[in-house]
Design an enzyme around this catalytic site. Sequence first.
Site, mmCIF file in Angstrom:
data_model
loop_
_atom_site.group_PDB
_atom_site.id
_atom_site.type_symbol
_atom_site.label_atom_id
_atom_site.label_comp_id
_atom_site.label_asym_id
_atom_site.label_seq_id
_atom_site.Cartn_x
_atom_site.Cartn_y
_atom_site.Cartn_z
ATOM 1 N N TRP A 11 68.954 53.240 -2.070
ATOM 2 C CA TRP A 11 69.546 54.452 -1.485
ATOM 3 C C TRP A 11 68.476 55.382 -0.928
ATOM 4 O O TRP A 11 68.621 55.932 0.167
ATOM 5 C CB TRP A 11 70.429 55.143 -2.521
ATOM 6 C CG TRP A 11 71.363 56.188 -1.980
ATOM 7 C CD1 TRP A 11 71.652 57.374 -2.578
ATOM 8 C CD2 TRP A 11 72.146 56.158 -0.766
ATOM 9 N NE1 TRP A 11 72.564 58.072 -1.819
ATOM 10 C CE2 TRP A 11 72.879 57.353 -0.707
ATOM 11 C CE3 TRP A 11 72.277 55.232 0.279
ATOM 12 C CZ2 TRP A 11 73.737 57.657 0.362
ATOM 13 C CZ3 TRP A 11 73.131 55.531 1.343
ATOM 14 C CH2 TRP A 11 73.839 56.731 1.368
ATOM 15 N N SER A 134 79.312 55.515 0.418
ATOM 16 C CA SER A 134 78.155 55.207 1.270
ATOM 17 C C SER A 134 77.287 54.136 0.627
ATOM 18 O O SER A 134 76.375 54.453 -0.134
ATOM 19 C CB SER A 134 77.341 56.491 1.466
ATOM 20 O OG SER A 134 77.105 57.117 0.207
ATOM 21 N N LYS A 187 83.095 57.744 -10.988
ATOM 22 C CA LYS A 187 83.652 56.621 -10.204
ATOM 23 C C LYS A 187 82.927 55.310 -10.542
ATOM 24 O O LYS A 187 83.497 54.229 -10.415
ATOM 25 C CB LYS A 187 83.643 56.929 -8.702
ATOM 26 C CG LYS A 187 82.271 57.215 -8.094
ATOM 27 C CD LYS A 187 81.612 56.007 -7.512
ATOM 28 C CE LYS A 187 80.146 56.223 -7.236
ATOM 29 N NZ LYS A 187 79.479 55.102 -6.589
ATOM 30 N N ASP A 240 84.880 57.759 -2.552
ATOM 31 C CA ASP A 240 83.850 56.967 -3.230
ATOM 32 C C ASP A 240 84.482 56.002 -4.245
ATOM 33 O O ASP A 240 83.959 54.910 -4.485
ATOM 34 C CB ASP A 240 82.858 57.908 -3.936
ATOM 35 C CG ASP A 240 81.454 57.321 -4.003
ATOM 36 O OD1 ASP A 240 81.272 56.167 -3.568
ATOM 37 O OD2 ASP A 240 80.545 58.005 -4.505
ATOM 38 N N GLU A 277 74.664 52.285 -12.980
ATOM 39 C CA GLU A 277 74.851 53.668 -13.427
ATOM 40 C C GLU A 277 76.101 53.842 -14.304
ATOM 41 O O GLU A 277 76.123 54.666 -15.205
ATOM 42 C CB GLU A 277 74.944 54.610 -12.219
ATOM 43 C CG GLU A 277 73.634 54.837 -11.465
ATOM 44 C CD GLU A 277 72.696 55.820 -12.170
ATOM 45 O OE1 GLU A 277 72.818 56.031 -13.387
ATOM 46 O OE2 GLU A 277 71.812 56.375 -11.482
HETATM 47 N N1 LIG Z 1 72.669 52.017 -3.489
HETATM 48 C C1 LIG Z 1 73.569 52.793 -2.933
HETATM 49 O O1 LIG Z 1 74.248 52.400 -1.983
HETATM 50 C C2 LIG Z 1 73.792 54.193 -3.451
HETATM 51 C C3 LIG Z 1 74.634 55.036 -2.730
HETATM 52 C C4 LIG Z 1 74.847 56.336 -3.171
HETATM 53 C C5 LIG Z 1 74.209 56.772 -4.335
HETATM 54 N N2 LIG Z 1 73.400 55.928 -5.022
HETATM 55 C C6 LIG Z 1 72.743 56.454 -6.218
HETATM 56 O O2 LIG Z 1 71.358 56.591 -5.951
HETATM 57 C C7 LIG Z 1 70.594 56.413 -7.143
HETATM 58 C C8 LIG Z 1 69.546 55.351 -6.897
HETATM 59 O O3 LIG Z 1 70.243 54.146 -6.643
HETATM 60 P P1 LIG Z 1 69.606 52.917 -5.860
HETATM 61 O O4 LIG Z 1 70.733 52.088 -5.410
HETATM 62 O O5 LIG Z 1 68.615 53.368 -4.863
HETATM 63 O O6 LIG Z 1 68.857 52.171 -7.053
HETATM 64 P P2 LIG Z 1 67.856 50.934 -6.968
HETATM 65 O O7 LIG Z 1 68.072 50.131 -8.206
HETATM 66 O O8 LIG Z 1 67.960 50.254 -5.643
HETATM 67 O O9 LIG Z 1 66.437 51.615 -7.017
HETATM 68 C C9 LIG Z 1 66.037 52.369 -8.075
HETATM 69 C C10 LIG Z 1 64.613 52.810 -7.801
HETATM 70 O O10 LIG Z 1 64.211 53.687 -8.829
HETATM 71 C C11 LIG Z 1 62.924 53.338 -9.227
HETATM 72 N N3 LIG Z 1 62.684 53.764 -10.580
HETATM 73 C C12 LIG Z 1 62.963 53.095 -11.730
HETATM 74 N N4 LIG Z 1 62.530 53.811 -12.790
HETATM 75 C C13 LIG Z 1 61.963 54.933 -12.299
HETATM 76 C C14 LIG Z 1 61.309 56.046 -12.892
HETATM 77 N N5 LIG Z 1 61.176 56.138 -14.220
HETATM 78 N N6 LIG Z 1 60.862 57.031 -12.084
HETATM 79 C C15 LIG Z 1 61.015 56.963 -10.752
HETATM 80 N N7 LIG Z 1 61.600 55.923 -10.120
HETATM 81 C C16 LIG Z 1 62.072 54.921 -10.901
HETATM 82 C C17 LIG Z 1 62.865 51.827 -9.066
HETATM 83 O O11 LIG Z 1 61.559 51.402 -8.942
HETATM 84 C C18 LIG Z 1 63.661 51.641 -7.786
HETATM 85 O O12 LIG Z 1 62.819 51.771 -6.665
HETATM 86 C C19 LIG Z 1 71.612 56.036 -8.241
HETATM 87 O O13 LIG Z 1 71.934 57.165 -8.994
HETATM 88 C C20 LIG Z 1 72.826 55.560 -7.447
HETATM 89 O O14 LIG Z 1 74.044 55.772 -8.147
HETATM 90 C C21 LIG Z 1 73.170 54.654 -4.604
#
Ligand SMILES: NC(=O)c1ccc[n+]([C@@H]2O[C@H](COP(=O)([O-])OP(=O)(O)OC[C@H]3O[C@@H](n4cnc5c(N)ncnc54)[C@H](O)[C@@H]3O)[C@@H](O)[C@H]2O)c1
Length: 331
Positions: A11, A134, A187, A240, A277
Amino acid sequence: MKITVLGSGAWGTALAQLLADNNHEVTLWGHNPAKAETMQRSRENPLLPQRKLHERLVVTADISCVETAEMVVFATPSFAVRSTAVLAAPYIKAGSVLVTVSKGIEKKTHRRMSEIIAEETGNRFPVVALSGPSHAEEVVMGQPTGCVAACVNKDAAEKVQDAFMNTLFRVYSSPDIVGVEICGALKNVVALCCGICDGMGYEDNTKALLMTRSMTEMARLGEALGGKPQTFAGLAGMGDLIVTCTSMHSRNRRAGIHIGGGKTAQEAMDAVGAVVEGYYAAESAWSLANDMGIEMPICSAVYAVLYEGADSRKMVMELMQREKKEESSWI
Ligand SMILES: NC(=O)c1ccc[n+]([C@@H]2O[C@H](COP(=O)([O-])OP(=O)(O)OC[C@H]3O[C@@H](n4cnc5c(N)ncnc54)[C@H](O)[C@@H]3O)[C@@H](O)[C@H]2O)c1
């Protein structure tokens, strides 16, 4: 505008790309130096192989990159938001707007992500929650998408709206940050539950029943915390919920499918191989609802399956056999 995105997962990367497309000067921070260096050099994030990194996007593991940013976006998993805010806080410059796109409720404290960020940055900056249906995989490919930017501070919400909005990414503003963040966290619990039902072989009727009754639960908790009813019917709520419960892009739903197929919660998360999550949110929401005396039977059933090893099929039967209820009040 100079913008730093904290968290180089799917994200964070998709949003950094979007912001660079919008002609902002964007730095993407990842906590793992080796991975950040590889991304900067290879110009790709293996989680999003669909698109090379924007040529002006800089990837780094040096947190002092926040120093010049006028907007700082928190895009780590929810469990890392507090530690990331602690790291970034000394570098955030006066006048900055902070944004959270992470979805969750902190374990034990029951804080929303914006509350954690405000707390760790000394309540010196407005914090906006950007949320909605998204998937990173679709945003990065430029598929038309809509989100909501929520903050009690209208100027800050509109600043975020302006920074992210383009012809393929539509952003609405809202003062209801409580409702928006509660929807975003809960959600994922519902998506896990829908996945469990998918894994057990239940089909569309069951999913529609679950999603609709879960929305009632989400609104019950969210409104008790101060959220507005219309938020639950909006992009961060129903929008969502639909996208997360029906798509194979959703890790929460995929984890649920494994559990419904007989795996334990831990085995399911290992199989998904990325942050789920909904697993963490289920525990936070369950204990928050208990503390507040709010009835959330679906959330409680998911908690029992994930944390107490309850049998999924038995939990569905228990939900179906609850005492009869009215959907709309007779008085
Ligand atoms: N993927 C999506 O489409 C999406 C959409 C909307 C919201 N989100 C939300 O965004 C957030 C991130 O999701 P994502 O999909 O990017 O996750 P992801 O699993 O793709 O990436 C997580 C990232 O966090 C990093 N990370 C792990 N531990 C960490 C730490 N202690 N400190 C800093 N960074 C650390 C990892 O290295 C990785 O790069 C979540 O809360 C998710 O619910 C995701």
